[in-house]
Design a protein around this motif. Structure first.
Motif: not given
Length: 348
Positions: A23-42
């Motif tokens: 995700s840090r290579e491209d922070l846009g990868r965190l924005t798939v959807c809200k549910q995805w963000l909840g798991f990807a961000l931590p």
């Protein structure tokens, strides 16, 4: 079956396996959807390794301003700082140096570079200060590593990008388990500091209550780094390594005692060893207490094991707390040579 329809515990394992770099290579990868963000961000911000360049990118992205995105996830901060010159000082070309009027152009360019350096240092100070605030708010943060190296000689730089105030903010963390400070390439900027705030050693000693591992290399150091604040604490600390040797481009120097304008490394080493022996009696399961320095004139890296009294010789690429087969049971006393005196010896 959709990935996001898997049980939450499975998704957490998947994102942990993917790791934070994805995700840090491209922070846009965190924005798939809200549910995805909840798991990807931590997973993204569980362990972060930052240079000054990537740290600035993190600031620019706006993540730092939304500190709650980090404070609920952050467990490890690993800062790798190569100095302000790494991002603003391109090398001079030989062709440019030979051009007509290059002397005037070089003088103008040096003034411009000096102004750019001051701006860069100011920016880096602000960035580190913001990250220190985030670290203070991160209840899960357990590991802090800060390495600063490859800075120019002190006389050639217009200031420093690490300040005492920011370092003291980092060292106010209450639940650290691992602390690594390798500040060989930086002198802490004490501008505006007064009273007993001229060094950070007491703040490091206060962290011994929770630490398991402590590695230190600083230009100025004293036995206070090994003095717990509460003398009655039983410590879980098991690994300690204090490196007093600072390799440079043209020479090797040693740490100096805080507040001292001179003095030999042997006295400093003896004082830290004495405090290390006291500390060992407070440690529930001491594994390693090492003090490193380079011998003169051989320039061997010697590692004194405070627990056994033995001194071993380390190769340059060995870890500070690593063992070696070469053991010096007894060594001839070294002469007390100060760094200033040794520099004079090299110039002769």
């Amino acid at each position: 079956m959709s990935l996001l329809r898997l049980p939450p515990e499975i998704l957490m394992l998947i994102f942990d396996q993917i790791g934070s770099s994805f995700s840090r290579e491209d922070l846009g990868r965190l924005t798939v959807c809200k549910q995805w963000l909840g798991f990807a961000l931590p997973a993204c911000f569980k362990c972060i390794t930052l240079s000054q360049e990537t740290l600035r990118n993190l600031i620019t992205s706006g993540i730092i301003k939304k500190s709650f995105l980090l404070t609920n996830s952050l467990e490890t901060i690993d800062l790798e700082l190569r100095g302000y010159q790494s991002c603003i000082f391109p090398p001079y070309s030989q062709e440019y140096a030979q051009e007509p009027n290059s002397l005037n152009a070089t003088s103008s360019n040096e003034a411009s570079r000096d102004n750019t350096a001051k701006t860069c240092i100011k920016t880096l100070k602000n960035v580190f200060a913001q990250l220190a605030i985030v670290a203070q708010q991160s209840n899960r943060l357990r590991t802090l590593r800060i390495r600063a190296w490859s800075s120019p000689e002190p006389a050639s730089r217009p200031g420093d990008y690490l300040t005492l105030a920011t370092m003291q903010a980092f060292l106010s963390l209450e639940k650290l388990r691992v602390l690594v400070l390798d500040l060989s390439g930086s002198f802490l900027d004490a501008s505006g500091e007064q009273g007993n705030s001229y060094h950070i050693c007491p703040a490091i000693g206060a962290l011994l209550r929770t630490l398991r591992t402590l590695h230190l290399r600083m230009r100025s150091i004293c036995p206070d780094v090994l003095k717990p604040r509460d003398p009655d604490d039983s410590l879980h600390l098991s690994v300690v390594a204090i490196n007093l040797s600072h390799p440079g481009i043209m020479s090797v120097t040693h740490s100096k005692q805080c507040g001292s304008r001179g003095g030999g490394v042997l006295r400093l080493k003896a004082a830290i060893q004495e405090q290390g022996e006291v500390l060992a009696t407070r440690m529930a399961s001491p594994k390693t207490i090492r003090i490193l320095n380079h011998s003169l004139p051989q320039f061997e890296i010697q590692s004194l094991d405070v627990l056994t009294g033995k001194t071993i010789i380390l190769d340059d690429d060995m870890a500070w707390d690593e063992d070696s087969k070469t053991v010096k049971e007894e060594s001839e006393p070294e002469s007390e040579i100060t760094d200033d005196g040794f520099s004079t010896f090299l110039d002769e």
